[in-house]
Scaffold this motif. Structure first.
Motif, PDB file in Angstrom:
ATOM      1  N   GLN A 186      46.429  38.712  40.092  1.00  0.00           N
ATOM      2  CA  GLN A 186      46.151  38.923  41.506  1.00  0.00           C
ATOM      3  C   GLN A 186      46.796  40.216  42.008  1.00  0.00           C
ATOM      4  O   GLN A 186      46.174  40.972  42.769  1.00  0.00           O
ATOM      5  N   LEU A 187      48.023  40.475  41.603  1.00  0.00           N
ATOM      6  CA  LEU A 187      48.692  41.713  42.011  1.00  0.00           C
ATOM      7  C   LEU A 187      47.960  42.937  41.469  1.00  0.00           C
ATOM      8  O   LEU A 187      47.796  43.945  42.176  1.00  0.00           O
ATOM      9  N   ARG A 188      47.522  42.853  40.224  1.00  0.00           N
ATOM     10  CA  ARG A 188      46.782  43.956  39.611  1.00  0.00           C
ATOM     11  C   ARG A 188      45.457  44.180  40.340  1.00  0.00           C
ATOM     12  O   ARG A 188      45.091  45.319  40.660  1.00  0.00           O
ATOM     13  N   GLU A 189      44.752  43.091  40.640  1.00  0.00           N
ATOM     14  CA  GLU A 189      43.478  43.211  41.350  1.00  0.00           C
ATOM     15  C   GLU A 189      43.677  43.778  42.749  1.00  0.00           C
ATOM     16  O   GLU A 189      42.876  44.593  43.219  1.00  0.00           O
ATOM     17  N   ARG A 190      44.747  43.366  43.411  1.00  0.00           N
ATOM     18  CA  ARG A 190      45.031  43.884  44.747  1.00  0.00           C
ATOM     19  C   ARG A 190      45.326  45.377  44.690  1.00  0.00           C
ATOM     20  O   ARG A 190      44.836  46.149  45.525  1.00  0.00           O
ATOM     21  N   ALA A 191      46.134  45.782  43.715  1.00  0.00           N
ATOM     22  CA  ALA A 191      46.449  47.210  43.574  1.00  0.00           C
ATOM     23  C   ALA A 191      45.186  48.013  43.295  1.00  0.00           C
ATOM     24  O   ALA A 191      44.993  49.103  43.860  1.00  0.00           O
ATOM     25  N   GLU A 192      44.311  47.503  42.442  1.00  0.00           N
ATOM     26  CA  GLU A 192      43.053  48.188  42.154  1.00  0.00           C
ATOM     27  C   GLU A 192      42.187  48.277  43.401  1.00  0.00           C
ATOM     28  O   GLU A 192      41.570  49.312  43.677  1.00  0.00           O
ATOM     29  N   PHE A 193      42.129  47.197  44.173  1.00  0.00           N
ATOM     30  CA  PHE A 193      41.348  47.186  45.407  1.00  0.00           C
ATOM     31  C   PHE A 193      41.886  48.218  46.391  1.00  0.00           C
ATOM     32  O   PHE A 193      41.122  48.995  46.980  1.00  0.00           O
ATOM     33  N   GLU A 194      43.204  48.220  46.574  1.00  0.00           N
ATOM     34  CA  GLU A 194      43.816  49.164  47.510  1.00  0.00           C
ATOM     35  C   GLU A 194      43.628  50.604  47.044  1.00  0.00           C
ATOM     36  O   GLU A 194      43.443  51.502  47.870  1.00  0.00           O
ATOM     37  N   GLN A 195      43.670  50.820  45.757  1.00  0.00           N
ATOM     38  CA  GLN A 195      43.458  52.161  45.242  1.00  0.00           C
ATOM     39  C   GLN A 195      42.014  52.602  45.474  1.00  0.00           C
ATOM     40  O   GLN A 195      41.748  53.750  45.831  1.00  0.00           O
ATOM     41  N   ARG A 196      41.109  51.680  45.310  1.00  0.00           N
ATOM     42  CA  ARG A 196      39.692  52.012  45.456  1.00  0.00           C
ATOM     43  C   ARG A 196      39.275  52.170  46.913  1.00  0.00           C
ATOM     44  O   ARG A 196      38.525  53.083  47.268  1.00  0.00           O
ATOM     45  N   PHE A 197      39.736  51.253  47.777  1.00  0.00           N
ATOM     46  CA  PHE A 197      39.278  51.238  49.159  1.00  0.00           C
ATOM     47  C   PHE A 197      40.350  51.686  50.153  1.00  0.00           C
ATOM     48  O   PHE A 197      40.086  51.729  51.349  1.00  0.00           O
ATOM     49  N   GLY A 198      41.523  51.957  49.692  1.00  0.00           N
ATOM     50  CA  GLY A 198      42.601  52.351  50.597  1.00  0.00           C
ATOM     51  C   GLY A 198      43.256  51.153  51.227  1.00  0.00           C
ATOM     52  O   GLY A 198      42.660  50.087  51.337  1.00  0.00           O
ATOM     53  N   ARG A 199      44.472  51.364  51.608  1.00  0.00           N
ATOM     54  CA  ARG A 199      45.245  50.264  52.195  1.00  0.00           C
ATOM     55  C   ARG A 199      44.868  50.131  53.672  1.00  0.00           C
ATOM     56  O   ARG A 199      44.852  51.095  54.408  1.00  0.00           O
ATOM     57  N   LYS A 200      44.572  48.888  54.092  1.00  0.00           N
ATOM     58  CA  LYS A 200      44.258  48.637  55.505  1.00  0.00           C
ATOM     59  C   LYS A 200      45.558  48.507  56.277  1.00  0.00           C
ATOM     60  O   LYS A 200      46.505  47.894  55.838  1.00  0.00           O
ATOM     61  N   ARG A 201      45.535  49.066  57.479  1.00  0.00           N
ATOM     62  CA  ARG A 201      46.744  48.988  58.333  1.00  0.00           C
ATOM     63  C   ARG A 201      46.383  48.473  59.679  1.00  0.00           C
ATOM     64  O   ARG A 201      45.425  48.538  60.236  1.00  0.00           O
TER      65      ARG A 201
END
Length: 78
Positions: free
Chosen positions: A63-78
């Motif tokens: 889950q942590l790996r998938e989240r990091a990949e998602f954030e890298q791909r789509f950017g971190r939401k703030r």
């Protein structure tokens, strides 16, 4: 004895020690030498919590790996 030794050889040392401990393992529950099946079941029962914890940790890491990949791909939401 060779069959029991072969079963025990499949498990970590702490599981063997716990399963064969005279006060808390198989010797306290068996009137005679335990069967190969009894030794196997005892060791498997003692491995179950470890396997569940390892599976939970693997899920957490995935889950942590998938989240990091998602954030890298789509950017971190703030």
């Amino acid at each position: 004895m060779a069959a029991i030794t072969a079963v025990l050889a499949r498990y970590p040392e702490d599981v063997i020690r716990d399963a064969t401990h005279p006060a808390t393992g198989l010797p306290i529950r068996c009137d005679f030498l335990p069967s190969v099946a009894e030794v196997y079941r005892e060791c498997e029962a003692r491995m179950q919590p470890r396997r569940l914890a390892e599976a939970a940790e693997a899920r957490r890491m995935r889950q942590l790996r998938e989240r990091a990949e998602f954030e890298q791909r789509f950017g971190r939401k703030r």
